[in-house]
Write an enzyme that holds these catalytic residues in place. Sequence first.
Site, PDB file in Angstrom:
ATOM      1  CB  SER A 110      -0.912   0.026   1.228  1.00 19.67           C
ATOM      2  OG  SER A 110      -1.779  -1.080   1.229  1.00 19.67           O
TER       3      SER A 110
HETATM    4  N1  SAH Z   1      -1.101  -4.924   3.855  1.00 23.14           N
HETATM    5  C1  SAH Z   1      -0.283  -4.863   2.665  1.00 23.14           C
HETATM    6  C2  SAH Z   1      -1.118  -4.651   1.431  1.00 23.14           C
HETATM    7  C3  SAH Z   1      -1.155  -5.871   0.589  1.00 23.14           C
HETATM    8  S1  SAH Z   1      -2.250  -5.778  -0.815  1.00 23.14           S
HETATM    9  C4  SAH Z   1       0.794  -3.824   2.866  1.00 23.14           C
HETATM   10  O1  SAH Z   1       1.366  -3.809   3.925  1.00 23.14           O
HETATM   11  O2  SAH Z   1       1.114  -3.078   1.977  1.00 23.14           O
HETATM   12  C5  SAH Z   1      -3.671  -6.625  -0.211  1.00 23.14           C
HETATM   13  C6  SAH Z   1      -3.504  -8.081   0.043  1.00 23.14           C
HETATM   14  O3  SAH Z   1      -4.781  -8.603   0.390  1.00 23.14           O
HETATM   15  C7  SAH Z   1      -3.004  -8.912  -1.129  1.00 23.14           C
HETATM   16  O4  SAH Z   1      -1.811  -9.522  -0.767  1.00 23.14           O
HETATM   17  C8  SAH Z   1      -4.113  -9.955  -1.346  1.00 23.14           C
HETATM   18  O5  SAH Z   1      -3.624 -11.234  -1.686  1.00 23.14           O
HETATM   19  C9  SAH Z   1      -4.768  -9.963   0.018  1.00 23.14           C
HETATM   20  N2  SAH Z   1      -6.141 -10.476   0.085  1.00 23.14           N
HETATM   21  C10 SAH Z   1      -7.173 -10.297  -0.791  1.00 23.14           C
HETATM   22  N3  SAH Z   1      -8.265 -10.957  -0.363  1.00 23.14           N
HETATM   23  C11 SAH Z   1      -7.931 -11.573   0.810  1.00 23.14           C
HETATM   24  C12 SAH Z   1      -8.609 -12.413   1.728  1.00 23.14           C
HETATM   25  N4  SAH Z   1      -9.886 -12.785   1.559  1.00 23.14           N
HETATM   26  N5  SAH Z   1      -7.950 -12.856   2.826  1.00 23.14           N
HETATM   27  C13 SAH Z   1      -6.648 -12.504   3.045  1.00 23.14           C
HETATM   28  N6  SAH Z   1      -5.946 -11.737   2.207  1.00 23.14           N
HETATM   29  C14 SAH Z   1      -6.569 -11.263   1.102  1.00 23.14           C
END
Ligand code: SAH
Length: 262
Positions: A110
Site C-alpha cells: 500500500s
Molecule cells: N497490507 C499490505 C497490502 C497488501 S495488498 C501492505 O502492507 O502493503 C492486499 C492483500 O490482500 C493482497 O496480498 C491480497 O492477496 C490480500 N487479500 C485479498 N483478499 C484476501 C482475503 N480474503 N484474505 C486474506 N488476504 C486477502
Amino acid sequence: MPRRASAGSAPGPGYTPANSNTRIQGPRPFTLPVPAPAAASATAPPPNLGLNSERLRALMVQRLREQGIADTRVLAAMQAVARHDFVDQGLASRAYEDAALPIGFGQTISQPWVVAYMLSVMCLGREPARVLEVGAGCGYQAAVLAQFVPEVFAIERVRGLYEQARLNLAHTRARGRVRLSFGDGMQGLERHAPFDGIVVAAAGVKIPETLLSQLAVGARLIAPEGSARQRLILIERTGLAAWRRQELEDVRFVPLRPGTQT
Ligand code: SAH
C-alpha cells in the site's frame, strides 16, 4: 538485510506500478528529491540504501505530516520500519516514494499515505491491544502496526505472499508481536476475536459481516469498499448489535477475494 524471495510475477525496476492501494484524490504524490550519487571511485563503497534509508524515511514521515497525518504513534512507527526491506530489491530505491509498489502475484504494497491514514483512523482516541489485518501482502503494514500494538493478527490468502511476509517479518523487531496466518481473511479469526481494531487492505463489493461481528464494542474497522468506484469506509461498533458507518476517501485497492491461492 532481509530480502524477500523473488516472486514469479515480480517486475523489473522500470515497471510502473498499477494504481492500487492508493488514494485517488488529494495532494499530488511527489517524488523524493534523491541526491545524485557521488562520482564512483575505485575505492568508494557501493551505494547502500540501508545507510540512507533513515533519512529517506524521515522525509517520507515529514511529507505524511504535511498531508495531514498527525498520530505520533503512526508517524514514529513509519519512521522505524524499513519499507525497502518489504519490496523487491529492484524497487528498493523507490520504497520511500508516496506510491504503491508491486510485490508479485498481482498485488501491491500500500501507498505510505494509505497505511498511515488507515491506521490513524482505526486507532483514533484508542489504544488498541489486539488488531486484525486482512491482506498482509508482504507484511509491511503488520510491521508498522506492531510498533505500537502488542498483538497483531495478520492473514494473507496467497501462499507465496504469506511466505514472503513470514520471511520479512522474521527479520524485524515486530517479529514476536505479529501472528501471521495463511487463509481467507473474509472469515476473520473467530478464535482470537474480539479485536480492538480491524484493517482490511483489499476491496470487497461489501465489507464482510463476519468481520463486523469480530469487532469489540467501541472498536473500529476500516476497509475499502466497492468495485469500479471504491471508498474507504469506517465502521465503529457502538453496541452489541449496533454499528455506525462513515464514508471517507476515494481509493483504489486490489480486490478482496474469497478462499485461498496456493
Ligand atoms: N497490507 C499490505 C497490502 C497488501 S495488498 C501492505 O502492507 O502493503 C492486499 C492483500 O490482500 C493482497 O496480498 C491480497 O492477496 C490480500 N487479500 C485479498 N483478499 C484476501 C482475503 N480474503 N484474505 C486474506 N488476504 C486477502
